[in-house]
Scaffold this active site. Structure first.
Site, PDB file in Angstrom:
ATOM      1  N   HIS A 107      -7.103  -8.182 -42.117  1.00  0.00           N
ATOM      2  CA  HIS A 107      -7.684  -6.962 -42.677  1.00  0.00           C
ATOM      3  C   HIS A 107      -9.072  -7.277 -43.237  1.00  0.00           C
ATOM      4  CE1 HIS A 107      -8.495  -3.497 -45.000  1.00  0.00           C
ATOM      5  NE2 HIS A 107      -8.199  -4.042 -46.163  1.00  0.00           N
ATOM      6  N   ASN A 135     -14.959  -2.125 -45.608  1.00  0.00           N
ATOM      7  CA  ASN A 135     -13.493  -2.026 -45.544  1.00  0.00           C
ATOM      8  C   ASN A 135     -13.128  -0.616 -45.067  1.00  0.00           C
ATOM      9  OD1 ASN A 135     -10.754  -1.797 -46.034  1.00  0.00           O
ATOM     10  ND2 ASN A 135     -10.838  -2.645 -48.107  1.00  0.00           N
ATOM     11  N   CYS A 192      -4.201  -0.205 -46.713  1.00  0.00           N
ATOM     12  CA  CYS A 192      -4.790  -1.219 -45.822  1.00  0.00           C
ATOM     13  C   CYS A 192      -3.743  -1.902 -44.950  1.00  0.00           C
ATOM     14  CB  CYS A 192      -5.552  -2.253 -46.643  1.00  0.00           C
ATOM     15  SG  CYS A 192      -6.857  -1.510 -47.607  1.00  0.00           S
TER      16      CYS A 192
HETATM   17  N1  COA Z   1     -23.268  -4.127 -57.834  1.00  0.00           N
HETATM   18  C1  COA Z   1     -23.698  -4.899 -58.858  1.00  0.00           C
HETATM   19  N2  COA Z   1     -22.909  -5.288 -59.873  1.00  0.00           N
HETATM   20  C2  COA Z   1     -21.621  -4.899 -59.835  1.00  0.00           C
HETATM   21  C3  COA Z   1     -21.108  -4.110 -58.807  1.00  0.00           C
HETATM   22  C4  COA Z   1     -21.992  -3.735 -57.775  1.00  0.00           C
HETATM   23  N3  COA Z   1     -21.596  -2.973 -56.716  1.00  0.00           N
HETATM   24  N4  COA Z   1     -19.806  -3.890 -59.031  1.00  0.00           N
HETATM   25  C5  COA Z   1     -19.490  -4.517 -60.177  1.00  0.00           C
HETATM   26  N5  COA Z   1     -20.603  -5.133 -60.680  1.00  0.00           N
HETATM   27  C6  COA Z   1     -20.730  -5.942 -61.871  1.00  0.00           C
HETATM   28  C7  COA Z   1     -19.609  -5.723 -62.866  1.00  0.00           C
HETATM   29  O1  COA Z   1     -19.882  -4.603 -63.681  1.00  0.00           O
HETATM   30  C8  COA Z   1     -19.614  -7.023 -63.626  1.00  0.00           C
HETATM   31  O2  COA Z   1     -20.651  -6.977 -64.569  1.00  0.00           O
HETATM   32  P1  COA Z   1     -20.465  -7.677 -66.024  1.00  0.00           P
HETATM   33  O3  COA Z   1     -20.252  -9.129 -65.731  1.00  0.00           O
HETATM   34  O4  COA Z   1     -21.741  -7.358 -66.696  1.00  0.00           O
HETATM   35  O5  COA Z   1     -19.258  -7.017 -66.627  1.00  0.00           O
HETATM   36  C9  COA Z   1     -20.038  -8.059 -62.598  1.00  0.00           C
HETATM   37  O6  COA Z   1     -20.641  -7.324 -61.521  1.00  0.00           O
HETATM   38  C10 COA Z   1     -18.895  -8.879 -62.063  1.00  0.00           C
HETATM   39  O7  COA Z   1     -17.835  -7.999 -61.734  1.00  0.00           O
HETATM   40  P2  COA Z   1     -16.455  -8.522 -61.199  1.00  0.00           P
HETATM   41  O8  COA Z   1     -15.564  -7.345 -60.965  1.00  0.00           O
HETATM   42  O9  COA Z   1     -15.968  -9.615 -62.072  1.00  0.00           O
HETATM   43  O10 COA Z   1     -16.900  -9.163 -59.800  1.00  0.00           O
HETATM   44  P3  COA Z   1     -16.053  -9.980 -58.801  1.00  0.00           P
HETATM   45  O11 COA Z   1     -16.687 -11.303 -58.606  1.00  0.00           O
HETATM   46  O12 COA Z   1     -14.586  -9.933 -59.091  1.00  0.00           O
HETATM   47  O13 COA Z   1     -16.278  -9.173 -57.448  1.00  0.00           O
HETATM   48  C11 COA Z   1     -15.146  -7.608 -56.011  1.00  0.00           C
HETATM   49  C12 COA Z   1     -15.857  -7.824 -57.356  1.00  0.00           C
HETATM   50  C13 COA Z   1     -14.687  -6.161 -55.971  1.00  0.00           C
HETATM   51  C14 COA Z   1     -16.118  -7.878 -54.898  1.00  0.00           C
HETATM   52  C15 COA Z   1     -13.963  -8.589 -55.922  1.00  0.00           C
HETATM   53  O14 COA Z   1     -13.181  -8.562 -57.086  1.00  0.00           O
HETATM   54  C16 COA Z   1     -13.055  -8.244 -54.757  1.00  0.00           C
HETATM   55  O15 COA Z   1     -13.478  -8.253 -53.618  1.00  0.00           O
HETATM   56  N6  COA Z   1     -11.787  -7.951 -55.021  1.00  0.00           N
HETATM   57  C17 COA Z   1     -10.867  -7.541 -53.974  1.00  0.00           C
HETATM   58  C18 COA Z   1     -11.145  -6.096 -53.655  1.00  0.00           C
HETATM   59  C19 COA Z   1     -10.473  -5.632 -52.418  1.00  0.00           C
HETATM   60  O16 COA Z   1     -10.255  -6.384 -51.508  1.00  0.00           O
HETATM   61  N7  COA Z   1     -10.168  -4.350 -52.397  1.00  0.00           N
HETATM   62  C20 COA Z   1      -9.593  -3.711 -51.271  1.00  0.00           C
HETATM   63  C21 COA Z   1      -8.169  -4.055 -51.128  1.00  0.00           C
HETATM   64  S1  COA Z   1      -7.537  -3.499 -49.623  1.00  0.00           S
END
Ligand code: COA
Length: 330
Positions: free
Chosen positions: A257, A287, A113
């Site tokens: 980004h 993204n 990224c």
């Molecule tokens: N749809 C529904 N539920 C989902 C899911 C989806 N697409 N993806 C994960 N879940 C669930 C998980 O399994 C988890 O369930 P549980 O509580 O029963 O275990 C729950 O949602 C919460 O997951 P979590 O990973 O804690 O969510 P979060 O609030 O951290 O959000 C992201 C997840 C990925 C949106 C967030 O962490 C994020 O944006 N991180 C940065 C990622 C990023 O920028 N990546 C690219 C870098 S360049």
């Protein structure tokens, strides 16, 4: 003093729109979950056999036209992608062949990224030294063919989209130029965002068992990546502004980004920039990794959000972990 300016830009996204509801039909997810946590409403995914270079070509044609140039004016092609058309050679070679300019230098950047931010800086260095006059910098990605679109991969699959952006940098003696870039990486925690296989450290590099385990799909520890972003983006923005005697109030437009709208909103609050000065389009594209900044910047330019003399700030973070920023007098 010799420097570089962006003479033209272009971007291209595939026609096929994939909404959050489309994804909810493929895996256990919902429009509400995706939109609330990321801001994403839809993304573009290619249909059939389409590589990163196929998306790059129309973006490059547009950038060259905007610059009033042809491919024959290029001295070098820099291609940032984590989804190269083939494992080797680099997509910069494939793009050079498509542009029919054999002989000029090509370079692939593997900084995910942060790839486009690194690419602008590398191009700028070559131009500043006088080694090159005009350099093409491309960010292009096809994620959709490499995502696990089952419930197992939902945490990653809902985030990514396909697209391409391009900028033509050319030498200038004027004040409207790429002022400075700050580039960083810390490989200590590389595993929190990676696509492992096929891998040269494994022998064989890929097996049917690895395929079953899904080790050819990206893996991410989402919350750790989130924390990295909200720490490193403010740091690198402060670095590039302060060492050039500027403050956030001097910035007319920031193009961060596009990984997560919540990250960008949080960073905007932390650095004290009004949301009207931050350009986001993740809602429509998801993204697109190395393509996200050039797509967003070019859209902002097309919408008249940037005028000559404006201070423009680009900032990115991503796998590696990597992070960086460019400061541009437009
Ligand atoms: N749809 C529904 N539920 C989902 C899911 C989806 N697409 N993806 C994960 N879940 C669930 C998980 O399994 C988890 O369930 P549980 O509580 O029963 O275990 C729950 O949602 C919460 O997951 P979590 O990973 O804690 O969510 P979060 O609030 O951290 O959000 C992201 C997840 C990925 C949106 C967030 O962490 C994020 O944006 N991180 C940065 C990622 C990023 O920028 N990546 C690219 C870098 S360049």
């Amino acid at each position: 003093m010799r420097g570089s300016r962006i003479a033209g830009m272009g971007h291209f996204v595939p026609e096929n729109i994939v909404t959050n509801d489309h994804l909810a039909a493929l895996m256990e997810t919902s429009d509400e979950w995706i939109a609330k946590r990321t801001g994403i409403r839809e993304r573009r995914w290619v249909v059939g056999d389409v590589g990163a270079t196929d998306l790059a070509v129309p973006a490059v044609e547009q950038a060259l036209a905007e610059a009033g140039m042809t491919a024959a004016d290029l001295d070098m092609i820099i291609f940032a992608t984590l989804s190269p058309d083939v494992n080797f050679p680099g997509s910069s070679c494939l793009l050079q062949a498509r542009l029919a300019v054999p002989g000029i230098a090509t370079l692939d950047i593997r900084n995910q990224c942060t790839g486009f931010v690194y690419g602008l800086s590398v191009a700028d260095q070559f131009i500043r030294t006088g080694a090159m006059k005009t350099v093409l910098v491309v960010g292009a990605e096809v994620h959709s063919s490499g995502l696990d679109i089952s419930t197992r991969g939902r945490d990653v699959a809902v985030l990514f989209g396909d697209g391409a952006g391009a900028a033509v940098l050319t030498a200038t003696e004027g004040d409207n130029r790429l002022i400075d870039s700050a580039l960083h990486a810390d490989g200590t925690d590389y595993e929190i965002l990676m696509l492992e296989a096929p891998a040269s450290r494994l022998n064989p590099r890929f097996t049917p068992e690895m395929f079953e385990q899904g080790r050819h799909y990206p893996q991410m520890v989402g919350q750790a990546v989130f924390k990295h972003a909200v720490k490193r983006l403010p740091e690198v923005i402060d670095e590039v502004l302060s060492r050039n005697g500027a403050t956030i109030d001097d910035v007319a437009l920031m193009v961060p980004h596009q990984a997560n709208l919540r990250i960008n909103e949080m960073v905007a609050r932390m650095i004290g920039i009004d949301s009207s000065k931050v350009y986001n389009n993740i809602q429509r594209y998801g993204n697109t990794t190395a393509a996200s900044i050039p797509i967003a910047l070019h859209e902002a330019v097309q919408e008249g959000r940037v005028k000559s003399g404006d201070l423009v700030l680009l900032a990115a973070f991503g796998a590696g972990l990597t992070w960086g920023a460019n400061l541009i007098r437009w």
